[in-house]
Design a protein around this motif. Structure first.
Motif, PDB file in Angstrom:
ATOM      1  N   GLU A  79       0.827  -1.208   0.000  1.00  0.00           N
ATOM      2  CA  GLU A  79       0.000   0.000   0.000  1.00  0.00           C
ATOM      3  C   GLU A  79       0.862   1.260   0.000  1.00  0.00           C
ATOM      4  O   GLU A  79       0.515   2.258  -0.652  1.00  0.00           O
ATOM      5  CB  GLU A  79      -0.926  -0.006   1.216  1.00  0.00           C
ATOM      6  N   ARG A  80       1.989   1.208   0.711  1.00  0.00           N
ATOM      7  CA  ARG A  80       2.876   2.385   0.737  1.00  0.00           C
ATOM      8  C   ARG A  80       3.439   2.658  -0.650  1.00  0.00           C
ATOM      9  O   ARG A  80       3.510   3.821  -1.093  1.00  0.00           O
ATOM     10  CB  ARG A  80       4.010   2.153   1.738  1.00  0.00           C
ATOM     11  N   GLY A  81       3.833   1.616  -1.359  1.00  0.00           N
ATOM     12  CA  GLY A  81       4.317   1.801  -2.725  1.00  0.00           C
ATOM     13  C   GLY A  81       3.240   2.339  -3.638  1.00  0.00           C
ATOM     14  O   GLY A  81       3.491   3.191  -4.499  1.00  0.00           O
ATOM     15  N   HIS A  82       2.019   1.854  -3.477  1.00  0.00           N
ATOM     16  CA  HIS A  82       0.890   2.333  -4.278  1.00  0.00           C
ATOM     17  C   HIS A  82       0.629   3.813  -3.994  1.00  0.00           C
ATOM     18  O   HIS A  82       0.399   4.599  -4.918  1.00  0.00           O
ATOM     19  CB  HIS A  82      -0.346   1.507  -3.931  1.00  0.00           C
ATOM     20  N   LEU A  83       0.669   4.184  -2.724  1.00  0.00           N
ATOM     21  CA  LEU A  83       0.483   5.593  -2.352  1.00  0.00           C
ATOM     22  C   LEU A  83       1.519   6.477  -3.029  1.00  0.00           C
ATOM     23  O   LEU A  83       1.196   7.540  -3.570  1.00  0.00           O
ATOM     24  CB  LEU A  83       0.587   5.729  -0.827  1.00  0.00           C
ATOM     25  N   SER A  84       2.763   6.027  -3.034  1.00  0.00           N
ATOM     26  CA  SER A  84       3.830   6.815  -3.650  1.00  0.00           C
ATOM     27  C   SER A  84       3.615   6.966  -5.148  1.00  0.00           C
ATOM     28  O   SER A  84       3.795   8.051  -5.711  1.00  0.00           O
ATOM     29  CB  SER A  84       5.184   6.159  -3.364  1.00  0.00           C
ATOM     30  N   LEU A 119       2.560 -17.765 -18.628  1.00  0.00           N
ATOM     31  CA  LEU A 119       3.015 -16.385 -18.568  1.00  0.00           C
ATOM     32  C   LEU A 119       1.794 -15.482 -18.453  1.00  0.00           C
ATOM     33  O   LEU A 119       0.822 -15.643 -19.194  1.00  0.00           O
ATOM     34  CB  LEU A 119       3.805 -16.023 -19.831  1.00  0.00           C
ATOM     35  N   MET A 120       1.850 -14.508 -17.524  1.00  0.00           N
ATOM     36  CA  MET A 120       0.704 -13.651 -17.284  1.00  0.00           C
ATOM     37  C   MET A 120       1.158 -12.200 -17.135  1.00  0.00           C
ATOM     38  O   MET A 120       2.155 -11.920 -16.463  1.00  0.00           O
ATOM     39  CB  MET A 120      -0.026 -14.101 -16.007  1.00  0.00           C
ATOM     40  N   ASN A 121       0.444 -11.271 -17.774  1.00  0.00           N
ATOM     41  CA  ASN A 121       0.829  -9.866 -17.688  1.00  0.00           C
ATOM     42  C   ASN A 121       0.057  -9.141 -16.594  1.00  0.00           C
ATOM     43  O   ASN A 121      -0.713  -9.749 -15.837  1.00  0.00           O
ATOM     44  CB  ASN A 121       0.657  -9.184 -19.054  1.00  0.00           C
ATOM     45  N   HIS A 122       0.239  -7.806 -16.517  1.00  0.00           N
ATOM     46  CA  HIS A 122      -0.355  -7.036 -15.426  1.00  0.00           C
ATOM     47  C   HIS A 122      -1.872  -6.976 -15.503  1.00  0.00           C
ATOM     48  O   HIS A 122      -2.552  -6.716 -14.514  1.00  0.00           O
ATOM     49  CB  HIS A 122       0.215  -5.613 -15.429  1.00  0.00           C
ATOM     50  N   ARG A 123      -2.437  -7.206 -16.695  1.00  0.00           N
ATOM     51  CA  ARG A 123      -3.897  -7.238 -16.846  1.00  0.00           C
ATOM     52  C   ARG A 123      -4.469  -8.623 -16.534  1.00  0.00           C
ATOM     53  O   ARG A 123      -5.668  -8.842 -16.668  1.00  0.00           O
ATOM     54  CB  ARG A 123      -4.289  -6.854 -18.278  1.00  0.00           C
ATOM     55  N   LEU A 174      -5.447  -5.836  -9.619  1.00  0.00           N
ATOM     56  CA  LEU A 174      -5.858  -4.905 -10.668  1.00  0.00           C
ATOM     57  C   LEU A 174      -5.802  -3.456 -10.174  1.00  0.00           C
ATOM     58  O   LEU A 174      -5.475  -2.546 -10.942  1.00  0.00           O
ATOM     59  CB  LEU A 174      -7.261  -5.252 -11.162  1.00  0.00           C
ATOM     60  N   ARG A 175      -6.117  -3.228  -8.904  1.00  0.00           N
ATOM     61  CA  ARG A 175      -5.980  -1.887  -8.323  1.00  0.00           C
ATOM     62  C   ARG A 175      -4.527  -1.433  -8.387  1.00  0.00           C
ATOM     63  O   ARG A 175      -4.232  -0.290  -8.726  1.00  0.00           O
ATOM     64  CB  ARG A 175      -6.451  -1.883  -6.871  1.00  0.00           C
ATOM     65  N   LEU A 176      -3.640  -2.350  -8.038  1.00  0.00           N
ATOM     66  CA  LEU A 176      -2.216  -2.026  -8.063  1.00  0.00           C
ATOM     67  C   LEU A 176      -1.772  -1.742  -9.494  1.00  0.00           C
ATOM     68  O   LEU A 176      -1.023  -0.793  -9.754  1.00  0.00           O
ATOM     69  CB  LEU A 176      -1.432  -3.198  -7.477  1.00  0.00           C
ATOM     70  N   ALA A 177      -2.233  -2.547 -10.440  1.00  0.00           N
ATOM     71  CA  ALA A 177      -1.884  -2.335 -11.846  1.00  0.00           C
ATOM     72  C   ALA A 177      -2.429  -1.011 -12.355  1.00  0.00           C
ATOM     73  O   ALA A 177      -1.774  -0.312 -13.139  1.00  0.00           O
ATOM     74  CB  ALA A 177      -2.418  -3.488 -12.693  1.00  0.00           C
ATOM     75  N   ALA A 208     -10.964  -0.311  -2.604  1.00  0.00           N
ATOM     76  CA  ALA A 208      -9.660   0.257  -2.976  1.00  0.00           C
ATOM     77  C   ALA A 208      -8.488  -0.470  -2.320  1.00  0.00           C
ATOM     78  O   ALA A 208      -7.436   0.124  -2.090  1.00  0.00           O
ATOM     79  CB  ALA A 208      -9.601   1.745  -2.662  1.00  0.00           C
ATOM     80  N   ASP A 209      -8.641  -1.762  -2.027  1.00  0.00           N
ATOM     81  CA  ASP A 209      -7.517  -2.543  -1.504  1.00  0.00           C
ATOM     82  C   ASP A 209      -6.517  -2.816  -2.627  1.00  0.00           C
ATOM     83  O   ASP A 209      -6.900  -2.983  -3.781  1.00  0.00           O
ATOM     84  CB  ASP A 209      -7.999  -3.877  -0.935  1.00  0.00           C
ATOM     85  N   VAL A 210      -5.245  -2.880  -2.279  1.00  0.00           N
ATOM     86  CA  VAL A 210      -4.212  -3.230  -3.244  1.00  0.00           C
ATOM     87  C   VAL A 210      -3.441  -4.440  -2.719  1.00  0.00           C
ATOM     88  O   VAL A 210      -3.165  -4.542  -1.531  1.00  0.00           O
ATOM     89  CB  VAL A 210      -3.241  -2.056  -3.521  1.00  0.00           C
ATOM     90  N   ARG A 211      -3.118  -5.357  -3.626  1.00  0.00           N
ATOM     91  CA  ARG A 211      -2.389  -6.571  -3.251  1.00  0.00           C
ATOM     92  C   ARG A 211      -1.404  -6.917  -4.346  1.00  0.00           C
ATOM     93  O   ARG A 211      -1.746  -6.876  -5.528  1.00  0.00           O
ATOM     94  CB  ARG A 211      -3.347  -7.755  -3.055  1.00  0.00           C
TER      95      ARG A 211
END
Length: 287
Positions: A79-84, A119-123, A174-177, A208-211
């Motif tokens: 979450e801290r990285g996402h905030l930044s 193989l899997m991308n960010h989506r 997906l929130r993180l992406a 709005a959770d990020v994982r």
């Protein structure tokens, strides 16, 4: 798709005032979590400045301010990285990866015959996989998006045994992406499609959770071989940002290992049948 103001509001609403030393009287508090002025005081910033942050009118907060907000709001490392990232976006984010995969990587996948690998991308688009992975998911892999499969196709009584946890993990990813690649139109389109088609997705997205996509146990209900309890290991590809190699393995001498062996036998049988069909076609063409 995501912004600093909205993320701060959702995080603030989840902090128990008592956990940060603020006496509470439920009859007098009209908001969930902390008030804006309480976050400002605990973070060492002015109330006016914090209000402007939550209204999207203040930009480029310092690292010291972000660290203080993360501490008060109880953010974890992800979450801290996402905030930044949200705070640093000048409204144009990191360049969206091209999605191109080297053919050599696809060849490596097919060398793995005892474990599903993909193989899997960010989506959460599957960009390639071995035969065993195709049999696990029961469909052609290049057409598979894990989020769409989870929310719109399988549902809670389908392939994914721990559907509730999987849905939370996928939405958090997906929130993180969305915070990392805010200018990706295909990601925005996917999120819109999921929101239109799934009430659970809408509810989880509003949190709005990020994982981060993490390794760990994944349990499946396979229609041919029954329950499969597998361990997922993720390998980042430095040359392909956002793309990871995922390998699913079973514990030695476990029922799940037997199930994978049975799937592997089906994969070998499918390959052999295809080869026989090809040879028969060649013989027919000679006549």
């Amino acid at each position: 798709m995501d912004d600093l103001a909205g993320f701060l509001r959702t995080r603030r609403s989840r902090v128990d005032p008592a956990s940060v030393g603020i006496p509470t009287d439920s009859r007098r508090r009209r908001v969930a979590g902390l008030r804006r002025e309480e976050v400002a005081h605990l973070s060492g910033v002015s109330v006016d400045y914090y209000v402007r942050l939550e209204q999207g009118r203040a930009t480029q907060p310092s690292e010291q301010v972000l660290d203080a907000l993360a501490r008060v709001l109880g953010l974890d490392e992800t979450e801290r990285g996402h905030l930044s990232r949200l705070a640093r976006q000048p409204r144009r984010g990191t360049k969206t990866p091209s999605g191109w995969v080297r053919p050599e990587l696809l060849r490596v996948l097919n060398l793995l015959t005892d474990a599903p690998a993909l193989l899997m991308n960010h989506r959460l688009d599957v960009q390639g996989g071995n035969r065993l992975a195709g049999l696990l998911f029961g469909r052609p892999l290049p057409c598979l998006n894990i989020a769409r499969h989870l929310f719109l196709e399988e549902g809670e009584h389908g392939l994914y045994a721990d559907w509730d946890t999987c849905t939370r993990d996928v939405v958090g990813h997906l929130r993180l992406a969305a915070g990392t690649y805010p200018d990706d139109p295909r990601l925005a389109s996917l999120i819109g499609e999921l929101a239109m088609g799934s009430e659970r997705f809408r509810r989880l997205w509003a949190r709005a959770d990020v994982r981060a996509r993490a390794h760990g146990r994944k349990t499946y209900r396979h229609p041919l071989v029954g329950p499969l309890e597998l361990h997922q290991e993720n390998f980042a590809l430095p040359e392909a940002p956002g793309t990871e190699l995922l390998v699913l393995s079973a514990a030695p001498a476990s029922p799940s290992e037997d199930g994978l062996r049975l799937l592997a036998g089906l994969a070998a049988g499918t390959s052999a049948d295809g080869e026989e069909t090809r040879r028969a076609g060649e013989e027919s063409s000679r006549l």
